[in-house]
Design a protein around this motif. Structure first.
Motif, PDB file in Angstrom:
ATOM      1  N   VAL A  49      -6.005   1.982  -0.416  1.00 49.38           N
ATOM      2  CA  VAL A  49      -5.109   1.232   0.467  1.00 49.38           C
ATOM      3  C   VAL A  49      -5.806   0.869   1.772  1.00 49.38           C
ATOM      4  O   VAL A  49      -5.661  -0.252   2.278  1.00 49.38           O
ATOM      5  CB  VAL A  49      -3.808   2.029   0.724  1.00 49.38           C
ATOM      6  CG1 VAL A  49      -2.997   1.408   1.840  1.00 49.38           C
ATOM      7  CG2 VAL A  49      -2.989   2.123  -0.546  1.00 49.38           C
TER       8      VAL A  49
ATOM      9  N   MET B 116      -6.401  -2.894   3.068  1.00 49.76           N
ATOM     10  CA  MET B 116      -5.958  -3.337   4.402  1.00 49.76           C
ATOM     11  C   MET B 116      -7.135  -3.893   5.208  1.00 49.76           C
ATOM     12  O   MET B 116      -6.976  -4.860   5.949  1.00 49.76           O
ATOM     13  CB  MET B 116      -5.295  -2.185   5.156  1.00 49.76           C
ATOM     14  CG  MET B 116      -3.909  -1.845   4.677  1.00 49.76           C
ATOM     15  SD  MET B 116      -2.729  -3.170   4.915  1.00 49.76           S
ATOM     16  CE  MET B 116      -2.660  -3.255   6.683  1.00 49.76           C
TER      17      MET B 116
ATOM     18  N   GLY C  72       0.823  -1.223   0.000  1.00 50.20           N
ATOM     19  CA  GLY C  72       0.000   0.000   0.000  1.00 50.20           C
ATOM     20  C   GLY C  72       0.847   1.258   0.000  1.00 50.20           C
ATOM     21  O   GLY C  72       0.536   2.224  -0.711  1.00 50.20           O
TER      22      GLY C  72
ATOM     23  N   LYS D  10      -5.932   7.215  -3.594  1.00 48.04           N
ATOM     24  CA  LYS D  10      -5.003   6.112  -3.333  1.00 48.04           C
ATOM     25  C   LYS D  10      -5.055   5.688  -1.871  1.00 48.04           C
ATOM     26  O   LYS D  10      -5.030   4.491  -1.565  1.00 48.04           O
ATOM     27  CB  LYS D  10      -3.573   6.526  -3.688  1.00 48.04           C
ATOM     28  CG  LYS D  10      -3.299   6.637  -5.174  1.00 48.04           C
ATOM     29  CD  LYS D  10      -1.852   7.037  -5.362  1.00 48.04           C
ATOM     30  CE  LYS D  10      -1.494   7.249  -6.803  1.00 48.04           C
ATOM     31  NZ  LYS D  10      -0.079   7.611  -6.964  1.00 48.04           N
TER      32      LYS D  10
ATOM     33  N   PHE E 279       2.211   1.748  -3.418  1.00 50.98           N
ATOM     34  CA  PHE E 279       1.141   2.233  -4.301  1.00 50.98           C
ATOM     35  C   PHE E 279       0.906   3.727  -4.104  1.00 50.98           C
ATOM     36  O   PHE E 279       0.695   4.455  -5.078  1.00 50.98           O
ATOM     37  CB  PHE E 279      -0.143   1.443  -4.035  1.00 50.98           C
ATOM     38  CG  PHE E 279      -1.309   1.880  -4.876  1.00 50.98           C
ATOM     39  CD1 PHE E 279      -1.308   1.662  -6.238  1.00 50.98           C
ATOM     40  CD2 PHE E 279      -2.404   2.504  -4.299  1.00 50.98           C
ATOM     41  CE1 PHE E 279      -2.384   2.057  -7.016  1.00 50.98           C
ATOM     42  CE2 PHE E 279      -3.473   2.909  -5.066  1.00 50.98           C
ATOM     43  CZ  PHE E 279      -3.470   2.679  -6.427  1.00 50.98           C
ATOM     44  N   ILE E 280       0.960   4.197  -2.867  1.00 48.24           N
ATOM     45  CA  ILE E 280       0.769   5.626  -2.603  1.00 48.24           C
ATOM     46  C   ILE E 280       1.957   6.433  -3.123  1.00 48.24           C
ATOM     47  O   ILE E 280       1.803   7.563  -3.592  1.00 48.24           O
ATOM     48  CB  ILE E 280       0.541   5.867  -1.092  1.00 48.24           C
ATOM     49  CG1 ILE E 280      -0.816   5.297  -0.675  1.00 48.24           C
ATOM     50  CG2 ILE E 280       0.588   7.356  -0.753  1.00 48.24           C
ATOM     51  CD1 ILE E 280      -1.061   5.312   0.804  1.00 48.24           C
TER      52      ILE E 280
END
Length: 120
Positions: free
Chosen positions: A59, A63, A38, A55, A41-42
């Motif tokens: 995430v 999670m 995550g 984003k 990805f951010i």
């Protein structure tokens, strides 16, 4: 002759070490891996305010799904069976060889066929 005591361990006994509230070290590893993915990805561009917020929401939802899979117990009476184990058991059963019993044939019919075949 007297045998020693037999110990039978059910299939669903876990060898994992529970750390906190039924979470194991493996569960914490999965959660940390999901959190790391995550964060990566951010960190990927673009960095606009709206896009970063989107984003972050994605995430957080991912999670939440990971934690739900680690937390939910499909059989409420059995606290040691997890969703992951339940899915693995279903997959193994679907891939295993099944045993089907066929209807038995009449012996007289088979013997008559064999006798006719021998006389020809």
């Amino acid at each position: 002759m007297k045998k020693g005591k037999e110990f039978i361990f059910p299939e669903n006994v876990d060898k994992d070490y529970g750390i906190w509230k039924d979470y194991t070290l493996k569960d914490f590893g999965y959660a940390a891996l999901a959190g790391l993915i995550g964060l990566v990805f951010i960190a990927i561009p673009p960095y606009g305010l709206i896009l970063v917020l989107i984003k972050i929401v994605i995430v957080v939802l991912a999670m939440a799904v990971v934690m739900a899979i680690l937390t939910v117990r499909p059989v409420s009476a059995r606290k040691n069976i997890k969703v992951r184990d339940h899915f693995n058991m279903k997959r193994r059963y679907a891939n295993s060889q099944k045993l089907f019993y066929l209807k038995s044939k009449k012996r007289g019919g088979l013997i008559a066929i064999e006798k006719d075949h021998q006389t020809k």
